[in-house]
Design a protein around this motif. Sequence first.
Motif, PDB file in Angstrom:
ATOM      1  N   LYS A 146      12.640  12.699  -1.044  1.00 56.13           N
ATOM      2  CA  LYS A 146      13.201  12.249  -2.601  1.00 56.13           C
ATOM      3  C   LYS A 146      12.656  13.133  -3.573  1.00 56.13           C
ATOM      4  CE  LYS A 146       9.909   8.626  -2.819  1.00 56.13           C
ATOM      5  NZ  LYS A 146       9.405   7.958  -1.689  1.00 56.13           N
ATOM      6  N   CYS A 147      11.570  13.854  -3.215  1.00 57.34           N
ATOM      7  CA  CYS A 147      11.119  14.956  -4.455  1.00 57.34           C
ATOM      8  C   CYS A 147      11.899  15.872  -4.715  1.00 57.34           C
ATOM      9  CB  CYS A 147       9.635  15.513  -3.779  1.00 57.34           C
ATOM     10  SG  CYS A 147       9.984  15.809  -1.888  1.00 57.34           S
ATOM     11  N   CYS A 148      12.782  16.367  -3.734  1.00 58.77           N
ATOM     12  CA  CYS A 148      13.559  17.408  -4.006  1.00 58.77           C
ATOM     13  C   CYS A 148      15.245  17.359  -4.083  1.00 58.77           C
ATOM     14  CB  CYS A 148      13.321  18.573  -2.840  1.00 58.77           C
ATOM     15  SG  CYS A 148      11.777  19.212  -2.902  1.00 58.77           S
ATOM     16  N   PHE A 149      15.601  16.093  -3.382  1.00 60.07           N
ATOM     17  CA  PHE A 149      17.424  15.962  -3.192  1.00 60.07           C
ATOM     18  C   PHE A 149      18.020  15.777  -4.171  1.00 60.07           C
ATOM     19  CE2 PHE A 149      20.856  14.684  -0.381  1.00 60.07           C
ATOM     20  CZ  PHE A 149      21.243  15.591  -0.433  1.00 60.07           C
ATOM     21  N   ILE A 202       7.646  14.206   5.698  1.00 62.26           N
ATOM     22  CA  ILE A 202       7.632  15.650   5.386  1.00 62.26           C
ATOM     23  C   ILE A 202       8.966  15.828   4.734  1.00 62.26           C
ATOM     24  CG2 ILE A 202       7.880  17.922   6.658  1.00 62.26           C
ATOM     25  CD1 ILE A 202       5.905  16.705   8.685  1.00 62.26           C
ATOM     26  N   CYS A 203       9.143  16.734   3.652  1.00 63.18           N
ATOM     27  CA  CYS A 203      10.231  17.174   2.936  1.00 63.18           C
ATOM     28  C   CYS A 203      10.292  18.717   3.390  1.00 63.18           C
ATOM     29  CB  CYS A 203       9.995  17.033   1.402  1.00 63.18           C
ATOM     30  SG  CYS A 203      11.170  17.958   0.531  1.00 63.18           S
ATOM     31  N   THR A 204      11.573  18.954   4.185  1.00 64.42           N
ATOM     32  CA  THR A 204      11.746  20.215   4.673  1.00 64.42           C
ATOM     33  C   THR A 204      11.744  21.324   3.441  1.00 64.42           C
ATOM     34  OG1 THR A 204      14.011  19.538   4.680  1.00 64.42           O
ATOM     35  CG2 THR A 204      12.719  19.808   6.759  1.00 64.42           C
ATOM     36  N   LYS A 205      12.077  20.892   2.396  1.00 66.31           N
ATOM     37  CA  LYS A 205      12.139  21.860   1.211  1.00 66.31           C
ATOM     38  C   LYS A 205      10.762  22.132   0.648  1.00 66.31           C
ATOM     39  CE  LYS A 205      14.086  23.273  -3.338  1.00 66.31           C
ATOM     40  NZ  LYS A 205      14.635  22.776  -4.628  1.00 66.31           N
ATOM     41  N   CYS A 206       9.828  21.287   0.507  1.00 63.14           N
ATOM     42  CA  CYS A 206       8.669  21.466   0.107  1.00 63.14           C
ATOM     43  C   CYS A 206       7.669  22.217   1.215  1.00 63.14           C
ATOM     44  CB  CYS A 206       7.924  20.102  -0.337  1.00 63.14           C
ATOM     45  SG  CYS A 206       8.539  19.156  -1.650  1.00 63.14           S
ATOM     46  N   ASP A 207       7.794  21.853   2.584  1.00 65.03           N
ATOM     47  CA  ASP A 207       6.953  22.200   3.382  1.00 65.03           C
ATOM     48  C   ASP A 207       7.795  23.636   4.024  1.00 65.03           C
ATOM     49  OD1 ASP A 207       5.720  22.727   5.858  1.00 65.03           O
ATOM     50  OD2 ASP A 207       5.205  20.628   6.344  1.00 65.03           O
TER      51      ASP A 207
END
Length: 236
Positions: A146-149, A202-207
């Motif tokens: 939810k940080c990125c989508f 885990i956010c796949t865009k952040c990590d």
Amino acid sequence: MSKQSDNILISEQLSEYSELVYGFCNRNNSYDSYCFINLMGISKLIKLKQIHSNIVHDVDCNTEQESDLQGDALVCGYRGICIGVYTADCIPILLYDKQHCIVAAVHAGWRGTLKGVISETLKNMKLNHNSDPADIVSVIGPGIGKCCFEVDKDVAIKFIEKFQETDNFINPYNSKFILDLQHINKEMLKKEGVNNIEVIDICTKCDTNYYSYRREGQGVESQLSFIGLRNHSGGN
Ligand SMILES: [Zn+2]
């Protein structure tokens, strides 16, 4: 909570079941997926041509490893067979009916989530395998957070129309909306009666250990999430 083992993310919930082979891979698992699966008491890996649908396939001993199945979820109750989905921001979900020893792997991007792929998977498990949601352990794996989508208004509206209570998983952000796909799928699991739900935060865009379509663009590779029941004789 979850921990790393050979770069494959595992879940504390599923690790209780020694009959299972499973994991959420990332970009650091450079070795061929078939190789490590062969090492773990598994003779074949069945995967899909994923099409962002709600189509669920039942896998049995006759399903060929190189089969051309199209869909977004697999269900299996046979030993020695692993089922897997590939993602790069979409959400992988692994399920285990510990009573009947049935496994499922689900690929849920926003389209599949909207079409209810997780609900269709549970329907299949109930109808074809007598699964009781109370016996199902579920793990919602790494995906875009939810940080990125960010999504456009037209996508947001589809979710608002489909789901009545959207407070916790869809929020306006600048001129766009933020969608929490893990949370939506968790709510859908709960609605179907599954209470044992682990969410891997885990956010796949952040990590950057993970492939991410949003970060890396078209042509990006994807990571495997897999689950299966070991052969009695194989593995350790
Ligand atoms: Zn993020």
